[in-house]
Design an enzyme around this catalytic site. Structure first.
Site, short mmCIF file in Angstrom:
data_model
loop_
_atom_site.label_atom_id
_atom_site.label_comp_id
_atom_site.label_asym_id
_atom_site.label_seq_id
_atom_site.Cartn_x
_atom_site.Cartn_y
_atom_site.Cartn_z
N PHE A 11 0.87 -1.18 0.00
CA PHE A 11 0.00 0.00 0.00
C PHE A 11 0.91 1.22 0.00
CE2 PHE A 11 -2.10 -3.52 2.03
CZ PHE A 11 -3.41 -3.46 1.60
N GLU A 12 0.52 2.26 -0.74
CA GLU A 12 1.49 3.33 -0.98
C GLU A 12 1.83 4.17 0.25
OE1 GLU A 12 -0.09 5.54 -4.20
OE2 GLU A 12 -2.11 5.27 -3.44
N ASN A 13 1.02 4.10 1.29
CA ASN A 13 1.41 4.84 2.49
C ASN A 13 2.61 4.20 3.18
OD1 ASN A 13 -0.27 2.67 3.16
ND2 ASN A 13 -0.93 3.62 5.06
#
Lengths: 254, 304
Positions: free
Chosen positions: A50-52
């Site tokens: 997930f990009e976070n």
């Protein structure tokens, strides 16, 4: 058995694109549900980034609205920086990316920025987020979106996330590393891309959808695959799993 | 008292009209809503906002007229889609027109990392083939002198001030942040000034007991604000989860210019500070978002 929504069928079709053991770059909404379904069925060893900054090998303990919700970090294998996650992507370690789109064209280019082009924008949409990075750099890309005339256009007015540009060898000429889109899962069917021309064609029709209907809402003369199939409907087990992760039907419009 | 300030003092002292302000660098969680609301109340103008995805905080600051430019990858309402204030600003110039430099999440990481490293740009394989070259004239392309491949160049971003919300800090600004980190570290390292708001002020001993948990050391921090619930309605790992319904109501109620004005008055302008904001929502109501199922990290040994 017709007791399912179009969105649930799209989740099922999306899940089938994930192979066991793959590293999947997961977007929110339907892509997240597809990833969770794949893990619970045929791809138990798939992992999601997930990009976070999060990497998970198991689904979150509670339904998610955003990737940053506390349950997405609890029990994760890795919670690092966005730069680290994007580094994995650029290095070529992400097998499959999953994104949505507002407007798409016959070569799979996506626009989520300006409808009507930048100079005379009729609508300003939110922009790329990580979508453009995923479309550019993931090994394969799956796109999930509603099949409507205003969304399926001959040529997008702004390329936010590149597909195959003008077709053929455009991606190689442009210097893009990732493989580009392999499937567009819509409310009416599944579309794929010609290996040579890179033009989108209809590969399967969802139960209840007709070829005429698909052609009507596609803004270019849509080609049809050699063997047009029917998209297999969700099984009872698949629906149970989807409803566990989207209990109120917030994402699947139940 | 070290660097501890009220939010009012911190914004007054460290955010000037015309500044470039990095916000919302942890993506959906840890958004410094309290700081953003104080910027709106103090009527700061001509700000350039920098951030990957600031959810509805960017939309609120744009709608309040604080912003002349945004450098961002995504702006809207994460679970609901578009932000209506942003659309009104770009499409109709209400309350004022704004300039947008479009980037992607990856390229904004690289831009801030270049800023943090003190170099002018970063080369990358993202952005190629996109129309971001049209809507952001600062992105360029080059041929790699080593391999001959095409590369996009992302120029460095050096914000005047980065504002982050974190779990805890000591009085000197040594800050522990965990959960979703996003691009927070690069943003703080790139910026001239850093404002940190935290759920708890702790003793130095707490910070140095776990130095790997430190996002940034205090010498980079200009001001520390003790601001419980300072990120609401976004989440703070270990303290509270996201208030999704708040974002749904914002979407519904700010569809029109008039609706936004009402919302702005009700939740920002007529609310003196974060403690009044908490009173307004109700302490009891907020307890719904507190941690219900504890999951503590195992302690680690740093001794020798």
């Amino acid at each position: 058995m017709t007791d399912y929504t179009k969105s649930e069928l799209m989740v099922v079709a999306g899940a089938r694109e994930i192979k066991d053991g793959e590293l999947v770059f997961v977007g929110m909404r339907l892509p997240l549900l597809a990833f969770q379904l794949a893990k619970a069925t045929h791809a138990p060893n798939a992992q999601g980034v997930f990009e976070n900054g999060v990497l998970r090998d198991r689904p979150a303990g509670k339904p998610l609205f955003t990737m940053g919700d506390a349950p997405c970090i609890e029990g994760a294998v890795w919670a690092t920086t966005m730069l680290d996650i994007m580094t994995l992507l650029q290095k070529g370690r992400v097998d499959l990316g999953f994104i949505g789109g507002a407007e798409i064209d016959r070569y799979g280019n996506l626009n989520t920025t300006y409808i009507g082009g930048r100079e005379r924008a009729e609508v300003r949409l939110p922009g790329s987020g990580g979508g453009s990075d995923i479309a550019s750099l993931a090994g394969r890309l799956v796109i999930v979106m509603n099949h409507e005339r205003r969304r399926f256009v001959e040529r997008v007015s702004y390329i936010t996330s590149p597909g195959y540009g003008e077709g053929g060898g455009w991606r190689e000429r442009t210097g893009l590393k990732g493989g580009g889109p392999v499937a567009v899962i819509t409310t009416l069917g599944v579309l794929r891309f010609d290996p040579e021309t890179k033009e989108m064609f209809l590969d399967s029709l969802h139960p209840g959808a007709s070829l005429g209907e698909v052609k009507d809402v596609t803004g270019w003369p849509l080609r049809v695959g050699a063997e047009l199939r029917e998209t297999p409907p969700p099984t009872r087990k698949e629906l149970e799993i989807i409803r566990k992760y989207d209990p109120n039907g917030f994402w699947t419009n139940r | 008292m070290g660097k501890i300030l009220s939010m009012n003092q911190a914004i007054e002292r460290f955010v000037n009209d015309g500044d470039c302000v990095a916000l919302g660098t942890a993506l959906e969680p840890l958004i410094p809503f309290s700081a953003g609301h104080e910027i709106i109340r103090q009527g700061k103008r001509d700000l350039t906002l920098i951030g990957p995805i600031s959810d509805i905080l960017f939309d609120q600051m744009v709608g309040a007229g604080c912003v002349s430019k945004m450098v961002m990858a995504w702006a809207g309402n994460v679970i609901m889609g578009v932000g209506y204030s942003l659309r009104r600003a770009v499409e109709k110039g209400i309350p004022r027109g704004i300039e947008i430099e479009d980037l992607t999440n990856f390229s904004i990481c690289l831009a801030l990392n270049a800023g943090a490293m003190g170099i002018p740009f970063f080369p990358t394989k993202t952005l190629l083939g996109t129309d971001m070259f049209q809507s952001n004239s600062r992105i360029k392309e080059m041929v790699c002198p080593y391999t001959g491949e095409r590369l996009a160049l992302v120029p460095a971003l050096v914000p005047d001030v980065a504002i982050i919300h974190a779990q805890r800090a000591d009085e000197e600004g040594n800050t522990h942040l965990w959960g979703s980190i996003g691009v927070s570290k690069e943003a703080c390292l790139a910026s001239d000034r850093v404002i940190v708001s935290v759920e708890e002020i702790v003793e130095r001993e707490v910070i140095v007991s776990d130095p790997n948990r430190t996002l940034i050391p205090g010498f980079l921090v200009s001001g520390v604000v003790h601001e419980p619930w300072g990120a609401h309605p976004s989440a703070v790992q270990g303290y509270y989860d996201r208030d999704h319904e708040h974002y749904m109501r914002y979407h519904k109620e700010t569809r029109t210019e008039k609706g936004f004005a009402r919302w702005l008055d009700q939740w920002i302008l007529s609310v003196q500070d974060r403690s009044k904001y908490i009173d307004k929502i109700g302490v009891g109501e907020l307890q719904r978002f507190r941690v219900a199922r504890s999951h503590e990290a195992m302690p680690v040994e740093y001794g020798y």
